[in-house]
Design a protein around this motif. Structure first.
Motif, PDB file in Angstrom:
ATOM      1  N   LEU A  25       0.816  -1.206   0.000  1.00 31.57           N
ATOM      2  CA  LEU A  25       0.000   0.000   0.000  1.00 31.57           C
ATOM      3  C   LEU A  25       0.853   1.261   0.000  1.00 31.57           C
ATOM      4  O   LEU A  25       0.535   2.234  -0.673  1.00 31.57           O
ATOM      5  CB  LEU A  25      -0.927   0.015   1.224  1.00 31.57           C
ATOM      6  N   GLN A  26       1.914   1.255   0.781  1.00 32.02           N
ATOM      7  CA  GLN A  26       2.823   2.390   0.883  1.00 32.02           C
ATOM      8  C   GLN A  26       4.237   1.861   1.059  1.00 32.02           C
ATOM      9  O   GLN A  26       4.449   0.858   1.729  1.00 32.02           O
ATOM     10  CB  GLN A  26       2.477   3.257   2.100  1.00 32.02           C
ATOM     11  N   GLY A  27       5.195   2.566   0.457  1.00 30.90           N
ATOM     12  CA  GLY A  27       6.597   2.229   0.668  1.00 30.90           C
ATOM     13  C   GLY A  27       7.342   1.922  -0.608  1.00 30.90           C
ATOM     14  O   GLY A  27       6.754   1.488  -1.603  1.00 30.90           O
ATOM     15  N   PHE A  28       8.640   2.181  -0.569  1.00 25.32           N
ATOM     16  CA  PHE A  28       9.550   1.932  -1.685  1.00 25.32           C
ATOM     17  C   PHE A  28       9.177   2.738  -2.930  1.00 25.32           C
ATOM     18  O   PHE A  28       9.400   2.294  -4.044  1.00 25.32           O
ATOM     19  CB  PHE A  28       9.628   0.430  -2.024  1.00 25.32           C
ATOM     20  N   GLU A  29       8.593   3.944  -2.738  1.00 20.70           N
ATOM     21  CA  GLU A  29       8.308   4.809  -3.881  1.00 20.70           C
ATOM     22  C   GLU A  29       8.670   6.247  -3.519  1.00 20.70           C
ATOM     23  O   GLU A  29       8.661   6.606  -2.338  1.00 20.70           O
ATOM     24  CB  GLU A  29       6.838   4.713  -4.302  1.00 20.70           C
ATOM     25  N   GLY A  32       7.033   8.533  -0.652  1.00 24.25           N
ATOM     26  CA  GLY A  32       6.363   7.652   0.301  1.00 24.25           C
ATOM     27  C   GLY A  32       7.024   7.702   1.666  1.00 24.25           C
ATOM     28  O   GLY A  32       7.916   8.513   1.920  1.00 24.25           O
ATOM     29  N   PRO A  33       6.616   6.818   2.561  1.00 18.22           N
ATOM     30  CA  PRO A  33       7.161   6.824   3.918  1.00 18.22           C
ATOM     31  C   PRO A  33       8.663   6.542   3.920  1.00 18.22           C
ATOM     32  O   PRO A  33       9.176   5.834   3.050  1.00 18.22           O
ATOM     33  CB  PRO A  33       6.391   5.707   4.621  1.00 18.22           C
ATOM     34  N   THR A  34       9.340   7.097   4.906  1.00 15.92           N
ATOM     35  CA  THR A  34      10.797   6.936   4.983  1.00 15.92           C
ATOM     36  C   THR A  34      11.231   5.942   6.051  1.00 15.92           C
ATOM     37  O   THR A  34      12.404   5.583   6.108  1.00 15.92           O
ATOM     38  CB  THR A  34      11.475   8.294   5.262  1.00 15.92           C
ATOM     39  N   ASN A  35      10.325   5.502   6.920  1.00 14.68           N
ATOM     40  CA  ASN A  35      10.698   4.607   8.010  1.00 14.68           C
ATOM     41  C   ASN A  35      10.155   3.190   7.884  1.00 14.68           C
ATOM     42  O   ASN A  35      10.732   2.261   8.419  1.00 14.68           O
ATOM     43  CB  ASN A  35      10.226   5.171   9.355  1.00 14.68           C
ATOM     44  N   GLN A  36       9.026   3.024   7.241  1.00 16.66           N
ATOM     45  CA  GLN A  36       8.392   1.714   7.161  1.00 16.66           C
ATOM     46  C   GLN A  36       7.584   1.601   5.867  1.00 16.66           C
ATOM     47  O   GLN A  36       7.343   2.586   5.203  1.00 16.66           O
ATOM     48  CB  GLN A  36       7.478   1.471   8.362  1.00 16.66           C
ATOM     49  N   TRP A  37       7.198   0.373   5.575  1.00 14.99           N
ATOM     50  CA  TRP A  37       6.273   0.160   4.469  1.00 14.99           C
ATOM     51  C   TRP A  37       5.063  -0.593   4.999  1.00 14.99           C
ATOM     52  O   TRP A  37       5.118  -1.223   6.054  1.00 14.99           O
ATOM     53  CB  TRP A  37       6.934  -0.530   3.290  1.00 14.99           C
ATOM     54  N   VAL A  38       3.949  -0.460   4.296  1.00 16.64           N
ATOM     55  CA  VAL A  38       2.673  -0.981   4.758  1.00 16.64           C
ATOM     56  C   VAL A  38       2.062  -1.830   3.650  1.00 16.64           C
ATOM     57  O   VAL A  38       2.087  -1.439   2.475  1.00 16.64           O
ATOM     58  CB  VAL A  38       1.711   0.171   5.126  1.00 16.64           C
ATOM     59  N   PHE A  56      14.057  -7.402  12.095  1.00 18.04           N
ATOM     60  CA  PHE A  56      13.297  -6.205  12.455  1.00 18.04           C
ATOM     61  C   PHE A  56      11.897  -6.608  12.916  1.00 18.04           C
ATOM     62  O   PHE A  56      11.432  -7.697  12.614  1.00 18.04           O
ATOM     63  CB  PHE A  56      13.205  -5.231  11.275  1.00 18.04           C
ATOM     64  N   GLU A  57      11.255  -5.722  13.666  1.00 21.93           N
ATOM     65  CA  GLU A  57       9.919  -6.044  14.163  1.00 21.93           C
ATOM     66  C   GLU A  57       8.877  -5.881  13.068  1.00 21.93           C
ATOM     67  O   GLU A  57       9.104  -5.191  12.069  1.00 21.93           O
ATOM     68  CB  GLU A  57       9.562  -5.179  15.365  1.00 21.93           C
ATOM     69  N   LYS A  58       7.737  -6.548  13.270  1.00 23.72           N
ATOM     70  CA  LYS A  58       6.606  -6.463  12.361  1.00 23.72           C
ATOM     71  C   LYS A  58       5.354  -6.268  13.195  1.00 23.72           C
ATOM     72  O   LYS A  58       5.278  -6.751  14.326  1.00 23.72           O
ATOM     73  CB  LYS A  58       6.428  -7.766  11.567  1.00 23.72           C
ATOM     74  N   VAL A  59       4.371  -5.590  12.635  1.00 24.26           N
ATOM     75  CA  VAL A  59       3.068  -5.454  13.274  1.00 24.26           C
ATOM     76  C   VAL A  59       2.029  -6.046  12.334  1.00 24.26           C
ATOM     77  O   VAL A  59       2.024  -5.749  11.133  1.00 24.26           O
ATOM     78  CB  VAL A  59       2.730  -3.974  13.572  1.00 24.26           C
ATOM     79  N   TYR A  60       1.177  -6.909  12.877  1.00 21.27           N
ATOM     80  CA  TYR A  60       0.065  -7.506  12.139  1.00 21.27           C
ATOM     81  C   TYR A  60      -1.241  -6.975  12.730  1.00 21.27           C
ATOM     82  O   TYR A  60      -1.401  -6.953  13.961  1.00 21.27           O
ATOM     83  CB  TYR A  60       0.039  -9.026  12.288  1.00 21.27           C
ATOM     84  N   VAL A  61      -2.184  -6.594  11.863  1.00 19.49           N
ATOM     85  CA  VAL A  61      -3.521  -6.207  12.277  1.00 19.49           C
ATOM     86  C   VAL A  61      -4.498  -6.993  11.406  1.00 19.49           C
ATOM     87  O   VAL A  61      -4.474  -6.859  10.178  1.00 19.49           O
ATOM     88  CB  VAL A  61      -3.777  -4.691  12.088  1.00 19.49           C
ATOM     89  N   VAL A  62      -5.327  -7.828  12.023  1.00 15.04           N
ATOM     90  CA  VAL A  62      -6.305  -8.599  11.259  1.00 15.04           C
ATOM     91  C   VAL A  62      -7.491  -7.682  10.940  1.00 15.04           C
ATOM     92  O   VAL A  62      -8.085  -7.088  11.842  1.00 15.04           O
ATOM     93  CB  VAL A  62      -6.765  -9.850  12.035  1.00 15.04           C
ATOM     94  N   LEU A  63      -7.804  -7.569   9.646  1.00 14.55           N
ATOM     95  CA  LEU A  63      -8.922  -6.734   9.213  1.00 14.55           C
ATOM     96  C   LEU A  63     -10.181  -7.560   8.953  1.00 14.55           C
ATOM     97  O   LEU A  63     -11.297  -7.074   9.129  1.00 14.55           O
ATOM     98  CB  LEU A  63      -8.543  -5.955   7.948  1.00 14.55           C
ATOM     99  N   LEU A 105      -3.360  -6.268   7.739  1.00 13.30           N
ATOM    100  CA  LEU A 105      -2.516  -5.117   7.500  1.00 13.30           C
ATOM    101  C   LEU A 105      -1.172  -5.439   8.132  1.00 13.30           C
ATOM    102  O   LEU A 105      -1.122  -5.935   9.265  1.00 13.30           O
ATOM    103  CB  LEU A 105      -3.120  -3.871   8.145  1.00 13.30           C
ATOM    104  N   VAL A 106      -0.085  -5.190   7.410  1.00 12.40           N
ATOM    105  CA  VAL A 106       1.261  -5.505   7.894  1.00 12.40           C
ATOM    106  C   VAL A 106       2.105  -4.230   7.804  1.00 12.40           C
ATOM    107  O   VAL A 106       2.125  -3.569   6.766  1.00 12.40           O
ATOM    108  CB  VAL A 106       1.907  -6.627   7.048  1.00 12.40           C
ATOM    109  N   VAL A 107       2.786  -3.898   8.898  1.00 17.43           N
ATOM    110  CA  VAL A 107       3.670  -2.729   8.933  1.00 17.43           C
ATOM    111  C   VAL A 107       5.068  -3.231   9.280  1.00 17.43           C
ATOM    112  O   VAL A 107       5.268  -3.910  10.286  1.00 17.43           O
ATOM    113  CB  VAL A 107       3.209  -1.696   9.985  1.00 17.43           C
TER     114      VAL A 107
END
Length: 116
Positions: A25-29, A32-38, A56-63, A105-107
């Motif tokens: 959704l966001q990142g590597f462009e 875009g964000p400079t600290n993480q990708w989503v 590195f850490e990861k965050v998972y959010v079940v939608l 959702l993964v951050v």
């Protein structure tokens, strides 16, 4: 502000994942964000990932749906809007044991080699 519509999300393949379709959704462009990708990961019934770990850490959010997360000998079922953080180096396995697709959702922070 950097806007990216869902229609512009780019598919990606995550290592050691199966029965999974990922969209960045966001990142590597530029801009875009400079600290993480989503990302959004959609896991079919029987889909999952691991066991493995990352530095590195990861965050998972079940939608939607549910996801079983196994780490450090502990097993938990995350349901809609539940979330968890996976610590750096923590070995985890995730499994969609339900009969419905799980959308998460993964951050994730940028890896150091990405220069971010």
């Amino acid at each position: 502000m950097h806007i990216k519509t869902f229609d512009a999300a780019v598919p990606y393949e995550a290592p050691n994942h199966f029965g999974c379709y990922g969209l960045r959704l966001q990142g590597f462009e530029p801009g875009g964000p400079t600290n993480q990708w989503v990302a959004i990961s959609q896991f079919l019934p029987g889909g999952g990932a691991g066991p493995d770990s990352t530095p590195f850490e990861k965050v998972y959010v079940v939608l939607e749906g549910e996801m079983t997360v196994i780490a450090d000998g502990r097993e938990v079922v995350l349901k809609k809007y539940d979330s968890c953080t996976i610590a750096p180096g923590e070995i985890r396995t995730i499994e969609n044991r339900a009969n419905l697709t799980c959308t998460m959702l993964v951050v994730i922070p940028y890896p150091k080699e990405a220069g971010k």
